[in-house]
Scaffold this motif. Structure first.
Motif, PDB file in Angstrom:
ATOM      1  N   UNK A 190     -60.105  89.183  10.673  1.00  0.00           N
ATOM      2  CA  UNK A 190     -59.022  88.744   9.793  1.00  0.00           C
ATOM      3  C   UNK A 190     -58.623  89.799   8.768  1.00  0.00           C
ATOM      4  N   UNK A 191     -59.529  90.730   8.466  1.00  0.00           N
ATOM      5  CA  UNK A 191     -59.254  91.670   7.364  1.00  0.00           C
ATOM      6  C   UNK A 191     -58.097  92.613   7.701  1.00  0.00           C
ATOM      7  N   UNK A 192     -58.106  93.254   8.876  1.00  0.00           N
ATOM      8  CA  UNK A 192     -56.944  94.092   9.203  1.00  0.00           C
ATOM      9  C   UNK A 192     -55.647  93.278   9.303  1.00  0.00           C
ATOM     10  N   UNK A 193     -55.744  92.057   9.810  1.00  0.00           N
ATOM     11  CA  UNK A 193     -54.549  91.230   9.930  1.00  0.00           C
ATOM     12  C   UNK A 193     -53.987  90.942   8.531  1.00  0.00           C
ATOM     13  N   UNK A 194     -54.874  90.619   7.608  1.00  0.00           N
ATOM     14  CA  UNK A 194     -54.450  90.368   6.223  1.00  0.00           C
ATOM     15  C   UNK A 194     -53.852  91.635   5.625  1.00  0.00           C
ATOM     16  N   UNK A 195     -54.480  92.749   5.886  1.00  0.00           N
ATOM     17  CA  UNK A 195     -53.978  94.018   5.358  1.00  0.00           C
ATOM     18  C   UNK A 195     -52.592  94.304   5.939  1.00  0.00           C
ATOM     19  N   UNK A 196     -52.413  93.903   7.177  1.00  0.00           N
ATOM     20  CA  UNK A 196     -51.094  94.056   7.807  1.00  0.00           C
ATOM     21  C   UNK A 196     -50.052  93.172   7.158  1.00  0.00           C
ATOM     22  N   UNK A 197     -50.443  91.983   6.760  1.00  0.00           N
ATOM     23  CA  UNK A 197     -49.506  91.091   6.062  1.00  0.00           C
ATOM     24  C   UNK A 197     -49.106  91.707   4.732  1.00  0.00           C
ATOM     25  N   UNK A 198     -50.100  92.270   4.046  1.00  0.00           N
ATOM     26  CA  UNK A 198     -49.815  92.930   2.763  1.00  0.00           C
ATOM     27  C   UNK A 198     -48.895  94.132   2.995  1.00  0.00           C
ATOM     28  N   UNK A 199     -49.161  94.849   4.071  1.00  0.00           N
ATOM     29  CA  UNK A 199     -48.317  95.995   4.416  1.00  0.00           C
ATOM     30  C   UNK A 199     -46.868  95.545   4.625  1.00  0.00           C
ATOM     31  N   UNK A 200     -46.698  94.401   5.278  1.00  0.00           N
ATOM     32  CA  UNK A 200     -45.337  93.934   5.560  1.00  0.00           C
ATOM     33  C   UNK A 200     -44.591  93.598   4.277  1.00  0.00           C
ATOM     34  N   UNK A 201     -45.300  93.067   3.272  1.00  0.00           N
ATOM     35  CA  UNK A 201     -44.641  92.774   1.993  1.00  0.00           C
ATOM     36  C   UNK A 201     -44.136  94.063   1.359  1.00  0.00           C
ATOM     37  N   UNK A 202     -45.008  95.063   1.355  1.00  0.00           N
ATOM     38  CA  UNK A 202     -44.644  96.343   0.742  1.00  0.00           C
ATOM     39  C   UNK A 202     -43.480  96.993   1.519  1.00  0.00           C
ATOM     40  N   UNK A 203     -43.571  96.898   2.821  1.00  0.00           N
ATOM     41  CA  UNK A 203     -42.536  97.502   3.676  1.00  0.00           C
ATOM     42  C   UNK A 203     -41.187  96.819   3.436  1.00  0.00           C
ATOM     43  N   UNK A 204     -41.221  95.493   3.365  1.00  0.00           N
ATOM     44  CA  UNK A 204     -39.955  94.784   3.157  1.00  0.00           C
ATOM     45  C   UNK A 204     -39.361  95.109   1.794  1.00  0.00           C
ATOM     46  N   UNK A 205     -40.235  95.251   0.817  1.00  0.00           N
ATOM     47  CA  UNK A 205     -39.718  95.554  -0.531  1.00  0.00           C
ATOM     48  C   UNK A 205     -39.199  96.991  -0.597  1.00  0.00           C
ATOM     49  N   UNK A 206     -39.975  97.920  -0.067  1.00  0.00           N
ATOM     50  CA  UNK A 206     -39.643  99.329  -0.286  1.00  0.00           C
ATOM     51  C   UNK A 206     -38.759  99.938   0.803  1.00  0.00           C
ATOM     52  N   UNK A 207     -38.917  99.506   2.032  1.00  0.00           N
ATOM     53  CA  UNK A 207     -38.112 100.095   3.110  1.00  0.00           C
ATOM     54  C   UNK A 207     -36.886  99.239   3.410  1.00  0.00           C
ATOM     55  N   UNK A 208     -37.090  97.939   3.502  1.00  0.00           N
ATOM     56  CA  UNK A 208     -35.961  97.048   3.814  1.00  0.00           C
ATOM     57  C   UNK A 208     -35.219  96.598   2.562  1.00  0.00           C
ATOM     58  N   UNK A 209     -35.719  97.051   1.399  1.00  0.00           N
ATOM     59  CA  UNK A 209     -35.073  96.760   0.109  1.00  0.00           C
ATOM     60  C   UNK A 209     -34.863  95.277  -0.132  1.00  0.00           C
ATOM     61  N   UNK A 210     -35.877  94.509   0.155  1.00  0.00           N
ATOM     62  CA  UNK A 210     -35.821  93.091  -0.185  1.00  0.00           C
ATOM     63  C   UNK A 210     -36.546  92.923  -1.512  1.00  0.00           C
TER      64      UNK A 210
ATOM     65  N   UNK B  80     -56.232 100.665  -0.298  1.00  0.00           N
ATOM     66  CA  UNK B  80     -56.210 101.453  -1.537  1.00  0.00           C
ATOM     67  C   UNK B  80     -55.284 102.659  -1.389  1.00  0.00           C
ATOM     68  N   UNK B  81     -55.364 103.289  -0.223  1.00  0.00           N
ATOM     69  CA  UNK B  81     -54.548 104.479   0.045  1.00  0.00           C
ATOM     70  C   UNK B  81     -53.065 104.165  -0.101  1.00  0.00           C
ATOM     71  N   UNK B  82     -52.673 102.993   0.420  1.00  0.00           N
ATOM     72  CA  UNK B  82     -51.254 102.642   0.424  1.00  0.00           C
ATOM     73  C   UNK B  82     -50.905 101.627  -0.664  1.00  0.00           C
ATOM     74  N   UNK B  83     -51.869 101.358  -1.561  1.00  0.00           N
ATOM     75  CA  UNK B  83     -51.641 100.426  -2.688  1.00  0.00           C
ATOM     76  C   UNK B  83     -51.029  99.112  -2.211  1.00  0.00           C
ATOM     77  N   UNK B  84     -51.686  98.493  -1.294  1.00  0.00           N
ATOM     78  CA  UNK B  84     -51.138  97.265  -0.714  1.00  0.00           C
ATOM     79  C   UNK B  84     -51.441  96.052  -1.598  1.00  0.00           C
ATOM     80  N   UNK B  85     -50.511  95.081  -1.611  1.00  0.00           N
ATOM     81  CA  UNK B  85     -50.689  93.894  -2.468  1.00  0.00           C
ATOM     82  C   UNK B  85     -51.649  92.876  -1.835  1.00  0.00           C
ATOM     83  N   UNK B  86     -52.932  93.169  -1.912  1.00  0.00           N
ATOM     84  CA  UNK B  86     -53.920  92.315  -1.253  1.00  0.00           C
ATOM     85  C   UNK B  86     -55.145  92.154  -2.145  1.00  0.00           C
ATOM     86  N   UNK B  87     -55.785  90.992  -2.033  1.00  0.00           N
ATOM     87  CA  UNK B  87     -57.068  90.784  -2.697  1.00  0.00           C
ATOM     88  C   UNK B  87     -58.091  90.471  -1.612  1.00  0.00           C
ATOM     89  N   UNK B  88     -59.140  91.253  -1.557  1.00  0.00           N
ATOM     90  CA  UNK B  88     -60.223  91.014  -0.614  1.00  0.00           C
ATOM     91  C   UNK B  88     -61.219  90.075  -1.286  1.00  0.00           C
TER      92      UNK B  88
END
Lengths: 432, 360
Positions: A198-218, A247-255
């Motif tokens: 579940x940890x990589x999947x969660x990290x991927x969800x966090x990645x998608x939030x960052x991507x949508x905000x910064x790349x897709x400008x949502x 940490x490297x990509x400063x993703x919005x996640x809490x482990x």
């Protein structure tokens, strides 16, 4: 309780007697010797202080969140940590989790649910303390012990119960089962049966939030992801791989580590070279926090800061919640290895009992108010069981559905119908 | 452990055992595996056991019960939950002469260690041009369990059997479990040993020969569990029991089915299969895993290649449904082969009509 909210909890307590003392002693080769390792290495508060100090000295990352919490304290006029309304919400959520799981045990023994059923009793303060701070859009990724995370996130008890009964009205139409709760509506992303999965999947969800905000400008894409997992998972490579990337990509996640000290029958202290999991946060450049997972208010304090930090775009946090499961690993676990003294110690720290006392002591709730909540939850669960019991089984045609989002070429006949609807389907299961 | 034999009447399906089993001795698959591990550890100090909960917990399914007490924590190692780590450590230990037996709590978890099974264990002998052999056993329960959903219910026989360098064994009975596990541990190559959780508690008759500590079965040799002349049914693991039950039902209707217990998926005993098909002229393959690119597909190819002219009917393939395992009990039952599916397929090969009303 309120005053100690910022402090680290007591070390993992050493029960007075060891189960192993009457067993023959093996040499202390590798990890298999319980007798020496388990109790001679208590996690000492002094150690923790010194190491956190050390980590702050060479890095801006702190190993504790106490500064932030102190700051908040000063601003607060009252030294109460919650309002009456908040208190009742937290109490209700914890009671829902506890009663739901007790009902599951009953239903399992009555043969209404099957397979592996892992119950959450004892750990409610973690689910409630964290998830009740989330927005509906925030993500939760859970493990095989996922019923209560689903409930805290808002998935209706009816749907969770019905899923466990294997009925068509379940949150996954009976296809997922106890270990695989998903709800797109409530952004519950599973339900994973494998350790660390579940940890990589969660990290991927966090990645998608960052991507949508910064790349897709949502601009509204400020969701935070919570990844829940246990102490056993913290020895798995996927944990470390994701701490690094988050940490490297400063993703919005809490482990969120629910350290209940046992991975089935494997003591955390026997499985882990350095049992202080929170220390692994600073090693990757993120805060690591250790909190009493039997105290919902302490959990909530830490959770609040970690979630806000993630939402501000400042990156991930590792939170180790020291908790305990009051039942075996699953309902199939004979639970013979845990010391009765250890179980009794943690039973005495029941998070619900403690929180009740806090509510009474601070005059935030009356006996009647809490009794009314208990009654409400009892009724809710009776209704959920009745609903699940009366719900239909998944129809035969459902067997082949949902394998592909686009099922063209799969199990579909020339008439556009699922082949399983063909009466000849039953001639052999390979003929799909 | 060997003394834990109970007396019980022999199920008719197992009558083939009577030929060499003078006394009605029985043993569970669990005890068969446990005794095989025990004897091989006792015979060779290079054999050691590692995995999750194999020691103090006595094994998640109690296969390793008593071994920690007997051989100590140096040889029965409880690992953290790190399949990639401990499977790789096992491979490394095997490179240099040890004989690790790595337990996966279930083979579903072996997916986390797949790199070491495929890339480290299976290919090293070839890549090193025969310098480095990898005598390791990966063992644990495989296949559909009951009510545990998609991630805990899957048969990996075809997956591992698709990889050169791996030997893949699938025991059915207690005799298989003892003989094949001992063979796997003594073998110089990596062996994937696929047990079945639902068979652990089953009692099977065992002969004095099987109980002898020198007992060992050849890898790559199938067993004809029941002789017949009208149709060949191939199966492995739990499905052998289903095939035998189907053969009982077919016998009552005048169809004589020959049941082949494959025992070894790789190497595959092509000669036994083809010899049987040349005798019966009909073939039904049974497996629990997904149909596409499966064990049945391989067997069918072998028969088409070697015995095409002998076939009197199209080959019938019975497999699990081509879907992840559903949780709901009614769907789960539909997703795995049932005895009646085998009966129907065998009848089809024999050109007997199947009334639709008889379908479940």
């Amino acid at each position: 309780m309120s005053l100690s909210a910022t402090k680290f909890v007591h070390p993992i307590t050493t029960p007075p007697t060891s189960r192993s003392s009457d067993k023959p002693l093996f040499s202390t080769f590798f990890g298999s010797n319980h007798t020496k390792l388990r109790f001679n290495k208590p996690i000492v508060a002094a150690q923790r202080r010194s190491s956190s100090a050390a980590s702050t000295s060479f890095s801006p990352v702190v190993a504790v969140s106490s500064d932030v919490v102190k700051e908040k304290k000063l601003k607060s006029a009252s030294n109460l940590l919650i309002t009456k309304e908040e208190g009742l919400v937290l109490y209700e959520d914890m009671i829902l989790g506890r009663f739901f799981e007790d009902m599951c045990a009953q239903m399992y023994y009555r043969g209404k649910m099957f397979g592996f059923v892992h119950l959450y009793n004892g750990q409610e303060a973690v689910s409630t303390g964290f998830i009740k701070l989330l927005k509906k859009e925030d993500y939760v990724v859970s493990t095989y012990r996922d019923h209560v995370h689903a409930l805290s996130k808002g998935v209706p008890a009816r749907e969770v119960m019905s899923e466990l009964f294997g009925k068509a009205t379940g949150c996954c139409r009976g296809q997922g089962g106890s270990m695989h709760m998903f709800s797109k509506e409530y952004n519950l992303l599973g339900g994973f049966a494998f350790i660390g999965e579940g940890i990589p999947v969660a990290t991927g969800a966090a990645f998608s939030s960052k991507y949508r905000r910064e790349v897709l400008k949502e601009p509204g894409a400020d969701e935070v992801t919570l990844a829940f997992f246990g102490d056993g998972t913290c020895n798995n490579g996927q944990f470390y791989e994701c701490l690094n990337m988050a940490a490297l990509w400063k993703l919005p996640i809490v482990f969120v580590v629910e350290n209940n000290l046992w991975a089935i029958g494997m003591s955390h202290l026997r499985a882990t070279s350095d049992p202080q999991i929170w220390k692994k946060g600073p090693a990757f450049g993120m805060p690591g926090v250790h909190v009493d997972g039997m105290d919902v208010l302490k959990v909530r304090e830490v959770a609040k800061e970690a979630i806000e930090r993630a939402r501000r775009g400042e990156g991930p946090t590792l939170v180790e919640c020291e908790t305990y499961r009051f039942r075996g690993h699953s309902l199939a676990d004979p639970d013979e290895l845990r010391d009765p003294a250890e179980k009794a110690h943690y039973a005495g720290r029941d998070p619900i009992t403690a929180f009740k006392k806090y509510l009474f002591d601070n005059k935030l709730a009356s006996e009647q108010e809490l009794k009314a909540i208990d009654k409400k939850i009892d009724e809710l669960l009776d209704d959920a069981v009745e609903f699940a019991d009366e719900s239909p089984l998944p129809p035969r045609s459902q067997l082949l559905e949902n394998v592909f989002a686009d099922p063209k070429g799969f199990g579909i006949g020339a008439d556009g119908k699922y082949r399983c609807e063909d009466p000849k389907f039953t001639q052999g299961t390979a003929h799909v | 452990m060997l003394r834990a034999i109970r007396h019980k009447s022999i199920h008719p399906a197992f009558c083939a055992f009577r030929a060499f089993s003078s006394a009605a001795k029985e043993m569970t698959v669990r005890d068969a595996l446990n005794s095989a591990l025990d004897e091989e550890m006792s015979a060779d100090p290079k054999v050691f056991l590692m995995g999750e909960e194999v020691g103090e917990y006595q094994g998640a399914y109690k296969i390793t019960k008593g071994l920690l007490d007997k051989y100590g924590p140096e040889r029965v190692l409880d690992t953290p939950i790190t399949e990639a780590g401990f499977a790789g450590i096992g491979v490394g230990a095997a490179y240099y002469g040890l004989r690790p037996v790595v337990e996966f709590m279930t083979f579903n978890f072996s997916m986390q260690a797949i790199d070491h099974i495929i890339n480290s264990a299976a290919k090293s002998y070839y890549m090193s041009a025969g310098q480095i052999s990898v005598p390791i056993v990966f063992r644990g329960p495989n296949g559909a369990a009951a009510g545990v959903g998609a991630q805990h219910s899957q048969c990996y026989a075809a997956w591992f059997a698709a990889c050169p360098g791996l030997k893949v064994l699938t025991p059915y009975s207690s005799e298989d479990a003892r003989g094949l596990l001992k063979a796997a541990i003594r073998d110089p190559d990596p062996v994937v040993f696929l047990e079945n959780e639902l068979l652990y508690g089953e009692l099977f008759p065992v002969s004095a020969e099987v109980l002898d500590s020198s007992f060992c079965l050849p890898i790559g040799k199938a067993k004809i569990e029941r002789e017949g002349k009208d149709v060949t049914i191939t199966a492995y693991s739990k499905m052998v029991g289903y095939a035998l039950k189907a053969a009982d039902i077919l016998a009552k209707e005048g169809i004589s089915a020959e049941v082949i217990n494959l025992r070894s998926i790789r190497p595959l005993d092509r000669s036994t299969i083809n010899a049987s098909v040349r005798k019966t002229n009909r073939l039904v393959t049974v497996e629990e895993s997904f149909p596409q690119h499966g064990v049945g597909a391989e067997i069918c190819t072998s028969v088409v290649e070697e015995s095409f002219g002998y076939l009197d009917a199209p080959v019938e393939r019975i497999a699990g449904a081509d879907v992840p395992m559903p949780y709901a009990a009614n769907l789960e039952r539909m997703a795995v082969p049932q005895v009646e599916d085998i009966v129907r397929a065998a009848k089809r090969t024999c050109h007997r009509s199947v009334p639709l009303a008889a379908t479940a």
